[in-house]
Design an enzyme around this catalytic site. Structure first.
Site, PDB file in Angstrom:
ATOM      1  N   TYR A  33     -14.503   5.300  47.186  1.00 26.38           N
ATOM      2  CA  TYR A  33     -15.934   5.526  47.401  1.00 26.38           C
ATOM      3  C   TYR A  33     -16.294   6.991  47.228  1.00 26.38           C
ATOM      4  O   TYR A  33     -15.422   7.862  47.130  1.00 26.38           O
ATOM      5  CB  TYR A  33     -16.364   5.018  48.781  1.00 26.38           C
ATOM      6  N   LYS A 150      -9.914   9.022  47.686  1.00 25.27           N
ATOM      7  CA  LYS A 150     -11.001   8.681  48.630  1.00 25.27           C
ATOM      8  C   LYS A 150     -11.126   7.159  48.763  1.00 25.27           C
ATOM      9  O   LYS A 150     -12.045   6.547  48.224  1.00 25.27           O
ATOM     10  CB  LYS A 150     -12.314   9.329  48.174  1.00 25.27           C
TER      11      LYS A 150
HETATM   12  N1  PDD Z   1     -16.523  12.017  54.054  1.00 20.81           N
HETATM   13  N2  PDD Z   1     -12.257  14.756  54.509  1.00 20.81           N
HETATM   14  C1  PDD Z   1     -12.481  13.455  54.742  1.00 20.81           C
HETATM   15  C2  PDD Z   1     -11.411  12.660  55.403  1.00 20.81           C
HETATM   16  C3  PDD Z   1     -13.711  12.871  54.384  1.00 20.81           C
HETATM   17  O1  PDD Z   1     -13.934  11.570  54.614  1.00 20.81           O
HETATM   18  C4  PDD Z   1     -14.722  13.687  53.792  1.00 20.81           C
HETATM   19  C5  PDD Z   1     -16.051  13.124  53.366  1.00 20.81           C
HETATM   20  C6  PDD Z   1     -14.442  15.053  53.571  1.00 20.81           C
HETATM   21  C7  PDD Z   1     -15.441  15.976  52.928  1.00 20.81           C
HETATM   22  O2  PDD Z   1     -15.567  15.720  51.553  1.00 20.81           O
HETATM   23  P1  PDD Z   1     -16.940  16.026  50.784  1.00 20.81           P
HETATM   24  O3  PDD Z   1     -17.245  17.445  51.032  1.00 20.81           O
HETATM   25  O4  PDD Z   1     -16.618  15.746  49.379  1.00 20.81           O
HETATM   26  O5  PDD Z   1     -17.972  15.102  51.377  1.00 20.81           O
HETATM   27  C8  PDD Z   1     -13.197  15.549  53.927  1.00 20.81           C
HETATM   28  C9  PDD Z   1     -17.730  11.349  53.634  1.00 20.81           C
HETATM   29  C10 PDD Z   1     -18.913  12.230  53.702  1.00 20.81           C
HETATM   30  C11 PDD Z   1     -17.890  10.052  54.399  1.00 20.81           C
HETATM   31  O6  PDD Z   1     -16.875   9.379  54.555  1.00 20.81           O
HETATM   32  O7  PDD Z   1     -19.007   9.679  54.781  1.00 20.81           O
END
Ligand code: PDD
Length: 286
Positions: A33, A150
């Site tokens: 995702y 992700k």
């Molecule tokens: N989460 N680390 C983890 C485990 C994450 O799930 C996320 C993002 C990040 C930050 O990544 P980015 O800057 O690309 O959003 C780091 C998203 C926002 C979520 O699960 O809703």
């Protein structure tokens, strides 16, 4: 207002959107995702999210559902149809379904499932939570070893948020082999003097799109950045701390495991980085 969502080529009211019960995202968490933020009705760092999505798909040998241009068009159309000024676009790609449950991957010609929906979040940028700062607890990191991909395996991060909530806090930082990996849904940082410390990129953490932008902006603003392993005790002794994510941008952290940082309010470097990030991201949004 009923949201309009996107499922496999169709824009539908959320109540009519359907995915098979045999979908591998549902049965095996066999899906990846992305979450892209929207400010002023525009997408923040779409390019970064599209590139990371492609990487996640390749790492899992999963077919790409469409081209980057098509993805951009779907994002934009959903933002428009749902009249989102501030909020998020959630995108999920699963390995699809071949009509049964089987651990073995379905044949390569099985179509991936592509789902996108918006979340309307007025006040995302001018957030009360960011003005107050977050309280975090530390918990053990028991996730799998490919956190750089992700995937939608989010049960443990979800449990972590619940543990934080039960402790009267907002979030949890994860600890592995004595070092902080990241937050449940964000990357983690502390600040000592003029130096920002965060864990280096590896398979242990998600390669945050916000992280990349914020570290670049910090260096441009003459702040010192150190990418190295750090312990929770170092973070507890810091002047300030913060997290980054597409859903909360730069979020100041004011307490770790019950220990107040500084005067217990968001620190100047965290606040400045949030301002710079919002300003530059708005200017570059598409
Ligand atoms: N989460 N680390 C983890 C485990 C994450 O799930 C996320 C993002 C990040 C930050 O990544 P980015 O800057 O690309 O959003 C780091 C998203 C926002 C979520 O699960 O809703």
């Amino acid at each position: 207002m009923t949201r309009t969502v996107y499922v496999n080529g169709e824009y539908l009211p959320e109540t009519e959107a359907k995915v098979s019960i045999f979908d591998r995202g549902f049965l095996f968490a066999d899906a990846v995702y992305e979450v892209t933020s929207i400010l002023d009705g525009k997408l923040i760092d779409f390019e970064g999210h599209a590139v990371r999505l492609d990487r996640s798909l390749k790492e899992l040998d999963m077919a790409s559902p469409c081209t980057k241009d098509e993805l951009l068009e779907i994002h934009r159309k959903l933002v428009e149809l749902n009249a989102i000024e501030e909020g998020l676009v959630y995108l999920q790609v699963s390995r699809g379904s071949d009509g049964d449950r089987d651990f073995v991957f379905p044949s390569a010609d099985t179509k991936p499932t592509l789902v996108l929906f918006t979340q309307n979040k007025p006040g995302l940028a001018d957030s009360a939570a960011a003005k107050k700062g977050a309280k975090v607890i530390s918990i053990e990191d028991i996730r799998w070893g490919r956190r750089d991909i992700k995937t939608v395996q989010l049960l443990y991060p979800s449990m972590g948020k619940m543990m934080a909530k039960a402790a009267g806090c907002d979030d949890a930082w994860l600890i592995e082999d004595g070092h902080v990996t990241e937050g449940t849904s964000n990357n983690a940082y502390f600040v000592k003097g003029n130096t920002i410390v965060t864990r280096p990129l590896s398979k242990d953490i998600l390669h945050g799109i916000t992280r990349k932008a914020v570290l670049r902006m910090a260096e441009e603003a003459q702040m010192k950045v150190e990418e190295r392993l750090f312990t929770i005790d170092e973070a507890k002794e810091a002047d300030e701390a913060f997290t980054t994510s597409a859903s909360a941008f730069v979020m100041p952290v004011v307490e770790i495991d019950g220990q107040q940082l500084g005067d217990g309010t968001p620190g100047p470097i965290s606040k400045r980085l949030r301002e710079i990030y919002l300003e530059e991201s708005r200017a570059a949004a598409i």
